[in-house]
Design an enzyme around this catalytic site. Structure first.
Site, PDB file in Angstrom:
ATOM      1  N   LEU A  14       5.962 -28.615  10.409  1.00 53.26           N
ATOM      2  CA  LEU A  14       5.864 -28.379  11.853  1.00 53.26           C
ATOM      3  C   LEU A  14       4.907 -29.364  12.501  1.00 53.26           C
ATOM      4  CD1 LEU A  14       5.567 -24.505  11.839  1.00 53.26           C
ATOM      5  CD2 LEU A  14       7.475 -25.827  12.738  1.00 53.26           C
ATOM      6  N   GLY A  15       3.943 -29.809  11.715  1.00 57.43           N
ATOM      7  CA  GLY A  15       2.953 -30.709  12.296  1.00 57.43           C
ATOM      8  C   GLY A  15       1.782 -30.858  11.357  1.00 57.43           C
ATOM      9  N   ASP A  70     -12.537 -26.444  18.011  1.00 57.07           N
ATOM     10  CA  ASP A  70     -11.479 -27.443  18.149  1.00 57.07           C
ATOM     11  C   ASP A  70     -10.378 -26.911  19.054  1.00 57.07           C
ATOM     12  OD1 ASP A  70     -10.203 -29.833  17.894  1.00 57.07           O
ATOM     13  OD2 ASP A  70      -9.387 -29.453  15.896  1.00 57.07           O
ATOM     14  N   GLY A 115      -2.274 -30.471  11.385  1.00 53.64           N
ATOM     15  CA  GLY A 115      -3.454 -30.039  12.134  1.00 53.64           C
ATOM     16  C   GLY A 115      -4.700 -30.689  11.568  1.00 53.64           C
ATOM     17  N   GLY A 116      -5.805 -30.334  12.166  1.00 52.23           N
ATOM     18  CA  GLY A 116      -7.071 -30.912  11.735  1.00 52.23           C
ATOM     19  C   GLY A 116      -7.381 -30.633  10.276  1.00 52.23           C
ATOM     20  N   PHE A 117      -6.880 -29.526   9.761  1.00 49.32           N
ATOM     21  CA  PHE A 117      -7.269 -29.137   8.414  1.00 49.32           C
ATOM     22  C   PHE A 117      -6.170 -29.365   7.378  1.00 49.32           C
ATOM     23  CE2 PHE A 117      -9.845 -26.774  11.371  1.00 49.32           C
ATOM     24  CZ  PHE A 117     -11.115 -26.994  10.875  1.00 49.32           C
ATOM     25  N   GLY A 118      -5.025 -29.856   7.823  1.00 47.99           N
ATOM     26  CA  GLY A 118      -3.946 -30.109   6.879  1.00 47.99           C
ATOM     27  C   GLY A 118      -2.598 -29.875   7.526  1.00 47.99           C
ATOM     28  N   PRO A 119      -1.503 -30.175   6.798  1.00 44.12           N
ATOM     29  CA  PRO A 119      -0.167 -30.021   7.361  1.00 44.12           C
ATOM     30  C   PRO A 119       0.244 -28.552   7.480  1.00 44.12           C
ATOM     31  CG  PRO A 119      -0.030 -30.721   5.081  1.00 44.12           C
ATOM     32  CD  PRO A 119      -1.487 -30.715   5.433  1.00 44.12           C
ATOM     33  N   VAL A 120       1.170 -28.292   8.397  1.00 44.32           N
ATOM     34  CA  VAL A 120       1.672 -26.933   8.606  1.00 44.32           C
ATOM     35  C   VAL A 120       3.181 -26.924   8.380  1.00 44.32           C
ATOM     36  CG1 VAL A 120       1.783 -25.005  10.211  1.00 44.32           C
ATOM     37  CG2 VAL A 120      -0.064 -26.654  10.401  1.00 44.32           C
TER      38      VAL A 120
END
Ligand SMILES: *[C@@H]1O[C@H](CO)[C@@H](O)[C@H](O)[C@H]1NC(C)=O
Ligand SMILES: *[C@@H]1O[C@H](CO)[C@@H](O)[C@H](O)[C@H]1NC(C)=O
Ligand SMILES: *[C@@H]1O[C@H](CO)[C@@H](O)[C@H](O)[C@H]1NC(C)=O
Ligand SMILES: *[C@@H]1O[C@H](CO)[C@@H](O)[C@H](O)[C@H]1NC(C)=O
Ligand SMILES: *[C@@H]1O[C@H](CO)[C@@H](O)[C@H](O)[C@H]1NC(C)=O
Ligand SMILES: *[C@@H]1O[C@H](CO)[C@@H](O)[C@H](O)[C@H]1NC(C)=O
Ligand SMILES: *[C@@H]1O[C@H](CO)[C@@H](O)[C@H](O)[C@H]1NC(C)=O
Ligand SMILES: *[C@@H]1O[C@H](CO)[C@@H](O)[C@H](O)[C@H]1NC(C)=O
Ligand SMILES: *[C@@H]1O[C@H](CO)[C@@H](O)[C@H](O)[C@H]1NC(C)=O
Length: 824
Positions: free
Chosen positions: A513-514, A632, A516-521
């Protein structure tokens, strides 16, 4: 003729100059022949403080006060005539021959006066560089001998060197009283005092009711306050002897500016002046969590900030009125299950607590813990004992009588021994009872113990059974039963790696899906058909497994309609994954920044989104048990459900992955430029107000449909914040929303949103509203405070901040975003 005229003008000029010079010359001593008028300024020898007349906030009244000399924002630390303002600038201060400072008005009436009991011979008044205004005998430089000092009469501010406490010789209290409002320094209904009865502690009162107590001093700090640690800003001391009791802080580096303010809402704020931003930074607020409320859980109750509900009875106690207790009205408190039997009682050790109220306590500084216990046992009304001083293995004795009030659990804190009937004591050494007739007691105890164990075993078996049943019945969340820790972690839903891999098509790119700051989703569908979003956290988090589990366990409990629901997690090998509910409508940035998609969001939807985000944020900041700073907040972290309701995502991660939460500063900056606040970008200082800043940016983006970062305008080089500010000043705010796009009935909401947005992005954290105030402002028609020039006004500010924080590396081409997880 002409010469004469020139001469006169030169003379006039010179005398004006002389006048100016006379006024501006720093004088720090007032003698009996000198008078200070409105407009004169007394400057302390080092220039740190100034004395003169001023008008606080929007008030036009004049007050005699002391403020910082080297600070651009006028900040009063002391006010003389706080209850009797002057309505014009006719005030004059004089020192009388008796050594009294008097303030008179136009008609010569005394408006305010210092109070010196001993008559003086050659009095002078002096403003010391510590900010203390003293009246003393000329030539006597010992502050202790002063006839009068402003430090003995605090207002709402404690500056370094000032005491809060009591002079036990004269009976005079050094206490704080909040202002009525920003504009009115007269005494409000909040006061801060040191209670001189029993064993002293600091107490905050609203009117005359206790609102918060610090807990007693345990040698290292106040039992109920965040632990005081040696720090680079101030040192602290607590003095308790025959002559006086007080708490006091001193600056480590006298060129810093540090103050503690009792705010009118009851917050105890510690503020540090930041030279670079020219603003006060709220370093810490002492008394903000739910459990801080005095006596929240009633007598013999105990508050646990991480529990829901927060109140519990002390073990061995039960709610006095169970029905009230269930309705979360805990005021009636708890009573003992088994009454005390004066001769046969023991003690239960409870560690990690804020000690209960001590105003009726008895103490002895030299007793050992053993003596303390025996003293308690001998007196039938003694209900608990503890060490007074926890240093060096503990010393001194504190005894409580009757009910125990206002206890809460907190880490690394004190230990108390609570008296219990022998039958209530089930385990270990805390059950050692009266030293006589030990043999008999031991038998009793072991019987109690073994019955207890059998009972415990039964309960465990029962619990396990119930749990299994529930798991079978619900099949709500698949569980990784191969995990050995599961028994302890019943509340935390686990997913196995296999489950998630098959749900997400083996983490295929198509499901992504995308990032993010902490890893892929990834999007996934569980075997039972439920749609989920799986966040695969980057592997190089330094956080330990247990801490991670612990954090997730807490975050799982956060529930609010404007927060994305976390369903559980998966921990296998070095993988950590979080499983969220899936939201079909993508994130906010997908809509508002796209010309076509943005048509789907008319103003009522946008306003609903703004309000929803505000409510979600308020929950994180204030209403949840964890008090989370998001750190964030940005459009891509706002997801939308089927009805376009906003849901904040990624909350709590900053906490899970952040530094130790008790520290208000971090040297790594997480967050996204364009949204992060100046104090955070520049100094790594963060607070709830950093989120408020990001919220303000979000609001402006939602209204305008433009990104703050990368905003461009033909007329200037400002970013969106700057653009909004210029339009606001010119009364053209509606242009920000594209005037024609909004229908007339909504125009006032649009204006209001922009106004609130600008208030949220103020440079100075103190000028930003908190989220509850934001919601209030959005929700009614009252007049709003005027914003000042916002922070991060130009794109250049941003780039510079970007450079300086990423340690002089240029920002990456697309977005200067740093996350904590990126390896350094
Ligand atoms: C008081 O101060 C003024 C100005 O500093 C000075 O001229 C005057 O001599 C002083 N008077 C006494 C009595 O010290
Ligand atoms: C201040 O108060 C006095 C007495 O109440 C009044 O006579 C005077 O007009 C007031 N001055 C101003 C500037 O309001
Ligand atoms: C001066 O103060 C007195 C007493 O507070 C008051 O009655 C009087 O009106 C004041 N005069 C002016 C001119 O403000
Ligand atoms: C002045 O001091 C006396 C005795 O020290 C005290 O009784 C009186 O209340 C004080 N007055 C004020 C206005 O503080
Ligand atoms: C204290 O004052 C504040 C505002 O000044 C008010 O909201 C609050 O209700 C007051 N508290 C009491 C107990 O009167
Ligand atoms: C004190 O602080 C100032 C500025 O904050 C700094 O320049 C100075 O070096 C500091 N002094 C000491 C002794 O740390
Ligand atoms: C208290 O305990 C002792 C010893 O266990 C027992 O003999 C006595 O009867 C008890 N007294 C009361 C009032 O329960
Ligand atoms: C405090 O305890 C010490 C040691 O037990 C004892 O000598 C002293 O008398 C006690 N003081 C008071 C005031 O009880
Ligand atoms: C127990 O302590 C209380 C409070 O200090 C005291 O009033 C009472 O006299 C004591 N009772 C006995 C028996 O010592």
């Amino acid at each position: 003729m002409r010469f004469l005229r020139d001469c006169i003008s030169v003379l006039l000029f010179c005398s004006t100059l002389l006048l100016i010079v006379e006024v501006a010359t720093p004088i720090d001593t007032i003698n009996t022949t000198l008078s200070i008028r409105d407009g004169d300024t007394i400057v302390s020898a080092g220039g740190t403080y100034e004395l003169g007349f001023f008008s606080p906030g929007k008030s036009t009244n004049r007050y005699l006060g002391i403020w910082y000399g080297k600070i651009s924002v006028q900040t009063a630390v002391w006010v003389a005539n706080r209850e009797s303002p002057l309505n014009d600038s006719s005030g004059v201060v004089r020192l009388t021959n008796q050594g009294l400072l008097v303030l008179v008005n136009r008609s010569g009436s005394i408006i305010w006066s210092s109070n010196t009991s001993t008559p003086a011979r050659n009095p002078v008044a002096q403003l010391l560089d510590s900010g203390n205004l003293v009246v003393k005998e000329e030539g006597d430089n010992n502050v202790e001998n002063s006839l009068w000092q402003s430090f003995e009469h605090p207002g709402n501010t404690l500056i370094p060197g000032m005491k809060i406490g009591r002079n036990r010789v004269t009976g005079m209290d050094w206490s704080l009283a909040a202002w009525k409002s920003q504009d009115d320094p007269s005494r409000g209904n909040i006061t801060g005092i040191l209670v001189p009865y029993g064993y002293p502690e600091l107490v905050e009162l609203e009117d005359s009711k206790v609102k918060y107590r610090s807990g007693p001093w345990n040698g290292l700090g106040f039992s109920g306050m965040p632990p005081l640690k040696p720090n680079p800003i101030y040192t602290y001391e607590f003095v308790f002897n025959e002559k006086e009791i007080f708490y006091r802080e001193q600056l480590v580096n006298s060129s810093m500016h540090w103050r503690i303010v009792l705010a009118q809402n009851g917050d105890i704020q510690q503020l540090l002046w930041i030279e670079k931003t020219q603003s006060w930074f709220l370093y810490e607020t002492e008394n903000i969590n739910n459990c801080a409320r005095y006596k929240l859980c009633g007598a013999n109750g105990i508050c646990r900030i991480n529990n829901s509900p927060v109140c519990d009875c002390l073990s061995g106690f039960v709610p006095k009125v169970p029905r009230d207790w269930e309705r979360t009205d805990w005021s009636s408190g708890c009573i003992r299950k088994t009454a005390l039997n004066c001769s046969g009682d023991g003690f239960r050790k409870v560690s990690g607590v804020k000690l209960p109220e001590t105003r009726q306590s008895w103490f002895n500084k030299s007793m050992s813990l053993e003596e303390c216990r025996n003293t308690c046992l001998k007196n039938c009304s003694c209900t608990a004992y503890a060490n007074m001083d926890v240093r060096n293995g503990g010393s001194g004795c504190l005894l409580w009588f009757n009910d125990l009030i206002d206890i809460l659990f907190q880490d690394e804190k004190d230990t108390i021994f609570i008296r219990m009937a022998a039958s209530e004591l089930g385990n270990g050494d805390s059950a050692k009872v009266n030293t006589k007739s030990n043999a008999k007691k031991r038998i009793v105890v072991s019987i109690v113990l073994s019955t207890g164990l059998v009972f415990l075993g039964l309960v465990l078996v029962l619990l396990l059974h119930v749990w299994r049943k529930q798991q079978q019945k619900k099949r709500d969340l698949p569980s990784g039963s191969n995990n050995n820790d599961m028994k302890e972690e019943l509340e935390l839903p686990f997913f196995t790696m296999d489950e998630l891999a098959s749900a997400t098509n083996n983490f295929s790119d198509a499901n992504k899906l995308g990032e993010g700051g902490f890893g892929p989703v990834y999007k996934g569908t569980l075997a039972d058909g439920r749609e989920i979003a799986v966040k695969r956290l980057s592997k190089n988090s330094r956080q330990g497994l247990d801490e991670f589990k612990n954090e997730v366990k807490h975050i799982v409990k956060l529930q609010h309609r404007n927060l994305v629901r976390l369903l559980g997690c998966c921990i296998e090998r070095d993988e950590k994954m979080l499983v969220y509910e899936f939201l079909p409508n993508k994130s906010l940035d997908f809509y508002i920044f796209d010309e076509t998609h943005s048509l789907l969001l008319d103003w009522p939807k946008r306003y609903n989104i703004i309000n929803g985000i505000a409510r979600g944020l308020l929950y994180l900041h204030q209403d949840s048990r964890l008090r989370i700073i998001h750190r964030d907040l940005k459009t891509s972290n706002i997801l939308l459900d089927y009805e376009m309701n906003p849901k904040i995502s990624d909350f709590g991660l900053a906490r899970s992955f952040g530094e130790n939460e008790t520290e208000a500063s971090t040297n790594k900056v997480a967050g996204t430029y364009g949204y992060i606040s100046p104090e955070y970008a520049n100094y790594g200082l963060y607070s709830l107000k950093s989120d408020v800043f990001s919220f303000g940016v979000l609001v402006l983006e939602i209204v305008s449909g433009c990104r703050n970062r990368g905003f461009s305008h033909p007329d200037h080089h400002l970013n969106l914040i700057g653009h909004a500010w210029i339009l606001f000043k010119q009364g053209r705010s509606l242009e920000l929303a594209g005037e024609s796009k909004v229908e007339t009935p909504y125009l006032s909401e649009v204006l209001r949103s922009i106004h609130v947005g600008l208030l949220c992005v103020q440079e100075n954290t103190e000028d930003r509203p908190n989220m509850s105030y934001v919601i209030l402002m959005l929700g009614n028609e009252d007049e709003l405070p005027q914003p000042k020039q916002p922070g991060f006004f130009t794109e250049r500010d941003l780039i510079e901040a970007c450079y300086s924080s990423s340690q002089c590396k240029p920002p990456s081409a697309n977005e200067c975003s740093i996350s904590l997880l990126e390896a350094r």
